[in-house]
Scaffold this active site. Structure first.
Site, PDB file in Angstrom:
ATOM      1  CB  ALA A   1      -0.931  -0.003   1.210  1.00  0.00           C
ATOM      2  N   GLY A   2       1.417   1.564  -1.178  1.00  0.00           N
ATOM      3  CA  GLY A   2       2.246   2.753  -1.334  1.00  0.00           C
ATOM      4  C   GLY A   2       1.375   3.858  -1.885  1.00  0.00           C
TER       5      GLY A   2
ATOM      6  CG  ASP B   1      -4.304  17.685   0.752  1.00  0.00           C
ATOM      7  OD1 ASP B   1      -3.760  17.132  -0.223  1.00  0.00           O
ATOM      8  OD2 ASP B   1      -5.540  17.780   0.897  1.00  0.00           O
TER       9      ASP B   1
ATOM     10  CD  GLN C   1      26.588  35.498 -22.856  1.00  0.00           C
ATOM     11  OE1 GLN C   1      26.997  35.067 -23.930  1.00  0.00           O
ATOM     12  NE2 GLN C   1      25.972  36.657 -22.740  1.00  0.00           N
TER      13      GLN C   1
ATOM     14  CD  GLN D   1      27.874  18.502 -15.967  1.00  0.00           C
ATOM     15  OE1 GLN D   1      27.511  17.482 -15.397  1.00  0.00           O
ATOM     16  NE2 GLN D   1      28.734  18.506 -16.964  1.00  0.00           N
TER      17      GLN D   1
ATOM     18  N   GLY E   1      32.114  20.385 -11.522  1.00  0.00           N
ATOM     19  CA  GLY E   1      33.002  19.476 -12.234  1.00  0.00           C
ATOM     20  C   GLY E   1      33.334  18.266 -11.382  1.00  0.00           C
TER      21      GLY E   1
ATOM     22  CD  GLU F   1       5.261  14.009   3.804  1.00  0.00           C
ATOM     23  OE1 GLU F   1       4.355  14.858   3.759  1.00  0.00           O
ATOM     24  OE2 GLU F   1       6.153  13.993   4.648  1.00  0.00           O
ATOM     25  N   GLY F   2       3.733  11.251  -1.535  1.00  0.00           N
ATOM     26  CA  GLY F   2       3.107  11.314  -2.859  1.00  0.00           C
ATOM     27  C   GLY F   2       4.173  11.558  -3.906  1.00  0.00           C
ATOM     28  CB  THR F   3       5.371   9.536  -6.796  1.00  0.00           C
ATOM     29  OG1 THR F   3       4.052   9.340  -7.346  1.00  0.00           O
ATOM     30  CG2 THR F   3       5.772   8.297  -6.015  1.00  0.00           C
TER      31      THR F   3
END
Lengths: 264, 379
Positions: free
Chosen positions: B130-131, B240, B279, B336, B339, B363-365
């Protein structure tokens, strides 16, 4: 027991800009905090209150209306009352005029056993206001306090001096100035923050007309200090030396170097 | 329209930031490395009334509001997502349902010590089967005299084994589906209640995530939370609010990663100039800053709605969906931008990237959030 803590709201940096004309600090845009040493003074008062719950801690500050934030924070830490001395008449005060204004307010409050101040403020770095208040009020003063014991009608304070400690016993009322070694200030409680703002009248604002103050000795006109020039000194030449070898050898070398320079 | 914080919220932010930087950040890497639960952080937070921010003073809370609570989780999560989720699970999941659905007696007995920080809270809904399908509860509660007898197990429970008070869901009537689920307040030392497997996780490694096992665990009848059969409603309402906490955690992780990356970009020299002068990298920074600010608006908006009695089901789902996305994308970019160094434990961004992933899951995907949002829009 009644304790009064004097605190100052200061800019949160040593890198503040200086007004080129007036030679005073430009405070706009810099976050404000309670002066660090003053926090230690407040913490000590609150520590005493923790041990003696009937203690009343009143914080007093002089500053512009927005300095009430510092007092609300002090209330959130656990102080009972706060008084902000705020009036155009106080603007431009040097340490003499500031201590005159604060001492006048403390006389008005009248009833106190201990007055706690921070050693010095990070913006002015004078360490004068605390001792001057004691002089105005004719009180004994113990500066650089790093340990404090409160007993019936007296205090035993340990002062940190450059070459050692100096333990002083003194009857109350007395004025003490705190250094950071005195304690570890607590965080303002979240509950305290909401309470401080909800109970609007907990910060009382006193103008120069609200109490008896020596008008000749406040504000810019009452300040004997004249700032001739403010500037940022050029950085001193510094050199970095890497000590080679393993940890033990490097540590030995370091001790030798520090001894050579009379640092230890 | 007013987007400024109140003076109280502003001061809460300053205090939480100072607390996070001075107390939490110095141990964050160690907590991650060793996977130990940072009990000292919980004790220090309790002293400063940080464990009951949105609850009224009469119930031991700080008398604050949901926005201040979101800010608290955000500031902690900037330096340590583990500590952020401990506060979130304790407040939103462990304490709030008792505040919202508890009787006066239950509030006095359980909420007051939770909100004061004397006790830590947790919430047990998820089970092996029950997920996302939370209605598939297999834990059962059978009334036997003055007690409900609980049998079954829960998994992935945040603050498991560390909490003193648990809100636990179980089937009281299997024939009724979701209307057969009830909620219970369970004390940690109840006979028949034990802690099973402790999860070894990718991120938020100091947060305790465990299995809870109930074997003929007898719960006093008065510990039924809300009415029998209303458990599913209680669970959904609680989640919620929990989503606002996790959205705040995700927001904090993203902001924390960007903050350390900005410092790095200004210091790190390549081709004779700091990385911040390139930049191509500036554009990445601009995008991250924009995403984080958008996430913050969604999070504070959901918290504001909750604080002001406005609907927040969709708002909380959008905040969590977007903030979790932002946390994952920002932390990945921050690694990233560091580095090779970013891939090592010499810098905190790799930890932040690992921590970020869970915000898309628990808590909800993110997919559940999309279901909630779509259901609101297509209604």
């Amino acid at each position: 027991m009644k304790i009064i803590v004097c605190l100052k709201q200061v800019p949160d940096t040593n890198e503040v800009k200086i007004d080129p004309v007036k030679g005073t600090l430009i405070r706009e845009g810099v976050p404000s905090i309670i002066n660090p040493d003053d926090r230690n003074a407040l913490e000590e008062a609150l520590r005493i209150k923790d041990e003696n719950p009937d203690t009343i801690v009143t914080v007093v500050s002089m500053g512009p209306p927005q300095a009430d934030v510092a007092l609300k924070e002090a209330l959130a830490m656990g102080a009972d009352d706060a008084i902000l001395l705020s009036d155009r008449a106080f603007a431009g005060s040097d340490t003499w005029a500031t201590s005159t204004a604060i001492a006048g307010a403390l006389k008005q409050i009248g009833d106190y056993d201990i007055i706690l101040c921070g050693r010095q403020a990070i913006d002015g770095d004078t360490a004068q206001v605390g001792p001057q208040i004691a002089e105005h009020l004719g009180l004994p003063q113990i500066t650089y306090v790093e340990k404090l014991e409160v007993k019936e009608g007296k205090v035993i304070a340990r002062r940190a001096l450059e070459d050692g400690y100096y333990v002083v016993e003194c009857e109350t009322p007395v004025l003490l100035t705190a250094i950071k070694e005195l304690n570890e200030p607590r965080y303002p409680s979240i509950k305290g923050i909401y309470k401080a703002y909800r109970e609007e009248d907990r910060v009382k604002v006193w103008s120069a007309n609200d109490y008896d103050v020596d008008r000749e000795n406040i504000g810019l006109d009452g300040s004997p200090t004249e700032v001739s020039k403010s500037f940022t000194p050029a950085g001193r030449d510094s050199a970095c030396e890497i000590l080679e070898g393993n940890g033990k050898e490097a540590a030995r070398q370091l001790v030798v170097r520090l001894k050579e320079r009379k640092i230890i | 329209m007013n987007f400024t914080l109140t003076k109280e919220q502003e001061m809460v932010r300053n205090v939480m930031r100072e607390f996070a930087v001075n107390e939490v950040e110095p141990i964050a890497a160690d907590v991650d490395e060793t996977g130990r639960f940072p009990k000292e952080n919980v004790e220090k937070m309790a002293r400063a009334h940080m464990l009951g921010i949105p609850f009224p003073e009469e119930y031991g809370g700080a008398g604050g509001d949901e926005v201040a609570y979101a800010i608290a989780v955000e500031e902690l999560s900037k330096v340590c997502a583990t500590t952020g989720v401990i506060l979130s699970a304790h407040t939103s999941l462990g304490s709030w349902p008792i505040y919202k659905f508890g009787t006066e007696e239950q509030k006095q007995k359980y909420l007051v010590p939770l909100a004061k920080g004397e006790k830590l809270g947790a919430f047990g809904l998820t089970e092996p089967n029950a997920g996302t399908d939370a209605a598939g509860q297999q834990t059962v509660a059978v009334l036997d005299g003055d007690h409900y007898v609980l049998n079954g197990s829960k998994i992935f429970i945040t603050n498991g084994g560390q909490a003193d008070t648990y809100v636990i869901f179980a089937m009281t009537d299997r024939t009724k589906g979701t209307r057969g689920i009830s909620a219970f307040i369970v004390e940690a030392d109840t006979p028949g209640f034990s802690i099973g497997k402790v999860e070894d996780k990718l991120g938020i490694r100091g947060s305790a995530t465990t299995e809870l096992i109930f074997q003929n665990c007898r719960i006093p009848k008065e510990n039924l939370l809300g009415e029998e059969g209303k458990g599913f409603k209680i669970a959904m309402a609680t989640l919620d609010g929990g989503r606002i906490g996790i959205a705040s955690q995700a927001l904090g992780i993203a902001q924390g990663a960007l903050d350390v990356t900005v410092e790095y970009l200004k210091e790190r020299q390549q081709f004779g100039r700091p990385l911040s002068k390139f930049q191509g990298l500036q554009w990445m920074v601009a995008d991250m800053e924009t995403e984080i600010n958008a996430a913050r608006l969604l999070v504070y908006n959901a918290a504001f709605n909750k604080a002001n009695g406005l609907p927040y089901n969709k708002e909380a789902a959008m905040a969590k969906l977007f903030a979790a996305n932002t946390a994952m994308s920002v932390t990945t970019k921050c690694v990233q931008l560091h580095g090779g160094y970013g891939y090592t434990k010499d810098y905190p961004v790799e930890r932040m990237m690992r921590d970020a992933k869970i915000t898309e899951i628990y808590e909800g995907t993110s997919q559940v959030q999309q279901m909630v949002i779509a259901a609101n829009v297509l209604r």
